[in-house]
Design a protein around this motif. Sequence first.
Motif, mmCIF file in Angstrom:
data_model
loop_
_atom_site.group_PDB
_atom_site.id
_atom_site.type_symbol
_atom_site.label_atom_id
_atom_site.label_comp_id
_atom_site.label_asym_id
_atom_site.label_seq_id
_atom_site.Cartn_x
_atom_site.Cartn_y
_atom_site.Cartn_z
ATOM 1 N N ALA A 310 -40.292 -4.814 23.280
ATOM 2 C CA ALA A 310 -41.246 -3.801 23.730
ATOM 3 C C ALA A 310 -41.321 -2.601 22.809
ATOM 4 N N GLY A 311 -40.224 -2.250 22.140
ATOM 5 C CA GLY A 311 -40.287 -1.106 21.239
ATOM 6 C C GLY A 311 -38.959 -0.386 21.119
ATOM 7 N N ARG A 312 -39.003 0.716 20.382
ATOM 8 C CA ARG A 312 -37.815 1.522 20.084
ATOM 9 C C ARG A 312 -38.093 2.967 20.454
ATOM 10 N N ALA A 313 -37.123 3.605 21.123
ATOM 11 C CA ALA A 313 -37.283 5.009 21.507
ATOM 12 C C ALA A 313 -35.921 5.606 21.826
ATOM 13 N N ASN A 314 -35.739 6.857 21.407
ATOM 14 C CA ASN A 314 -34.554 7.638 21.765
ATOM 15 C C ASN A 314 -33.242 6.915 21.438
ATOM 16 N N GLY A 315 -33.192 6.258 20.282
ATOM 17 C CA GLY A 315 -31.965 5.608 19.845
ATOM 18 C C GLY A 315 -31.645 4.305 20.527
ATOM 19 N N SER A 316 -32.637 3.663 21.147
ATOM 20 C CA SER A 316 -32.406 2.383 21.828
ATOM 21 C C SER A 316 -33.562 1.435 21.546
ATOM 22 N N LEU A 317 -33.262 0.143 21.620
ATOM 23 C CA LEU A 317 -34.257 -0.925 21.508
ATOM 24 C C LEU A 317 -34.471 -1.528 22.885
ATOM 25 N N TYR A 318 -35.741 -1.871 23.194
ATOM 26 C CA TYR A 318 -36.082 -2.336 24.539
ATOM 27 C C TYR A 318 -36.814 -3.674 24.486
ATOM 28 N N TRP A 319 -36.503 -4.516 25.497
ATOM 29 C CA TRP A 319 -37.190 -5.789 25.686
ATOM 30 C C TRP A 319 -37.662 -5.889 27.140
ATOM 31 N N ASP A 331 -28.261 -0.021 22.782
ATOM 32 C CA ASP A 331 -27.942 1.274 22.188
ATOM 33 C C ASP A 331 -27.632 1.081 20.704
ATOM 34 N N GLU A 332 -28.380 1.769 19.842
ATOM 35 C CA GLU A 332 -28.216 1.573 18.403
ATOM 36 C C GLU A 332 -26.898 2.126 17.888
ATOM 37 N N ALA A 333 -26.357 3.152 18.515
ATOM 38 C CA ALA A 333 -25.114 3.760 18.041
ATOM 39 C C ALA A 333 -23.910 2.898 18.383
ATOM 40 N N THR A 334 -23.855 2.408 19.624
ATOM 41 C CA THR A 334 -22.696 1.634 20.076
ATOM 42 C C THR A 334 -22.925 0.133 20.009
ATOM 43 N N VAL A 335 -24.178 -0.302 19.817
ATOM 44 C CA VAL A 335 -24.562 -1.721 19.807
ATOM 45 C C VAL A 335 -24.067 -2.387 21.100
ATOM 46 N N GLU A 336 -24.402 -1.797 22.226
ATOM 47 C CA GLU A 336 -24.070 -2.340 23.531
ATOM 48 C C GLU A 336 -25.340 -2.531 24.346
ATOM 49 N N PHE A 337 -25.374 -3.619 25.143
ATOM 50 C CA PHE A 337 -26.536 -3.957 25.948
ATOM 51 C C PHE A 337 -26.394 -3.394 27.362
ATOM 52 N N ARG A 354 -46.229 -8.566 25.302
ATOM 53 C CA ARG A 354 -46.329 -7.618 24.193
ATOM 54 C C ARG A 354 -47.748 -7.137 23.953
ATOM 55 N N TRP A 355 -48.737 -7.795 24.576
ATOM 56 C CA TRP A 355 -50.124 -7.367 24.426
ATOM 57 C C TRP A 355 -50.500 -6.268 25.418
ATOM 58 N N SER A 356 -49.654 -6.019 26.406
ATOM 59 C CA SER A 356 -50.013 -5.055 27.449
ATOM 60 C C SER A 356 -48.889 -4.090 27.810
ATOM 61 N N PHE A 357 -47.723 -4.194 27.172
ATOM 62 C CA PHE A 357 -46.577 -3.371 27.555
ATOM 63 C C PHE A 357 -45.819 -2.980 26.290
ATOM 64 N N ARG A 358 -45.669 -1.663 26.075
ATOM 65 C CA ARG A 358 -44.905 -1.175 24.925
ATOM 66 C C ARG A 358 -44.085 0.053 25.323
ATOM 67 N N VAL A 359 -42.993 0.269 24.589
ATOM 68 C CA VAL A 359 -42.148 1.450 24.753
ATOM 69 C C VAL A 359 -42.198 2.251 23.451
ATOM 70 N N VAL A 360 -42.511 3.542 23.564
ATOM 71 C CA VAL A 360 -42.587 4.424 22.401
ATOM 72 C C VAL A 360 -41.792 5.685 22.698
#
Length: 484
Positions: A310-319, A331-337, A354-360
Amino acid sequence: MLKRHLAHLWRTPFLKHTCCRSQTRSQEKLPPRGRELPSMATERRRRRRGDKLKSKAASRREPPAGPTSVHNVPDHLLELIFLRLHSSACLLRAAATCTRWRRVVADAGFLSRFRSLHPPCIAGHYHAVDPDWADYRSSSPPITDTPVFLPSSSLTADSRRFSLDFLPHSDSGWNIADGRGSLLLLFKKRTGWAARARSRCLSDLVVCEPPTRRCQGILCPRDLGGVLLGVFLLGGDRNDGSGGRIVGMSSFRVVAVLHDYHTSEPGRGMPVACVFSPGSDGGWRFLPSASASTDGDVSLPDAVDSITFAGRANGSLYWVIGEDGAMLALDEATVEFSRVQVLADGMWESNVDRWSFRVVGGEDGAPRVVRLVSNELKVFARLPGGDEWVVEKLVRLPEATRGLPGRKEHWYFRRNAMIVAAHDAYILVTPQEKTWLFSVELETMEVERRHERNRYPGAAFPCELPWPPALEACADHGRRRRCR
């Protein structure tokens, strides 16, 4: 007669005694010939000593000061001046002035303070081209599936200096997977059956820094299990002093996120992280613990097709994981889910993909959810101090795009529009009926058609100007010294 009288007086005992006593006193007061009185000698010695001290002080006295120049400014004042420079580009110009200024700028503590006060200098954006949306025939000038660099309007940059022609040779070419700081992460393009089936297998990678034309190849481990959910570029292990991680050719990490069978829940899946780091002690390694939850590993649906980045925001990746109200976060710093609950009216009312939902990321750094349903683009934000999400902004695309060049009034928007790419500042959208790209500015929700970025259907990756290697080498020592 007079002489006899005086002689008689002298022989008188009283006068004789008086005169002798007076003579004795006078002899006591007068010093010997060639010597001075003690009080006078002491006074003269004091005067001589004072004259010598005055002469020494006069000899040590500096010459009269001339006009003050920039070379007379002490280091701590130079730091305060440099902290007020407009951007990192101005700071680099100051560092190139002289050796002393370069030493002040290269101090690790100063660079940390400067990064915390000033945003990075963006040279431009690399635009990836999604072949599903590219209109190769009607585009003028024609576009290809090769990444394109567009320089920033606020910085005059020669796009030829950001060419990717220095990458290792590949018969199929390279695609951009991610970007961070001044670095790009690229993977070999898939051809044949793998390209048609959109295979979720990890291929060989390259991390490069276009401004300095440096790159490092990364071979994919052949025994990597699971299905690939995405590969991303993260900061290195060193902190930059402002809460972030330093990103450079000697300080980066690559994380491959995989979907594997759950270890304790049959019929379910779980996320797994495999991290690559450079250096002699680097390489690929599986993290011992990939979950931030105290209840064990994060549980995911077994169907991989229902999981979409879905995207990346505030130091995290989202699905998006195909379960209403839930997302997978890394979490990009700790690499924990972890699983994140996102509940809001109207957010999950239709199919989520992915055509209708994104995180920014928003202006304050907090994540925003962008949802496109029934041709309405909504931006959701979380209320401060709680878990409730509300609609922050909304725009109706059929009405907002009316009058734009190339719009077909009775043809477009019969079906729901689709999100092509998402950026922190804008969303790239097209109708389903035909590729007709336009962007929506998230700050004003205004629709734009003629912008140059709208020609390239794909994700955009910012490229920051890197710190020169000489400054990075000096800053690594963490102390002031003269850079050579």
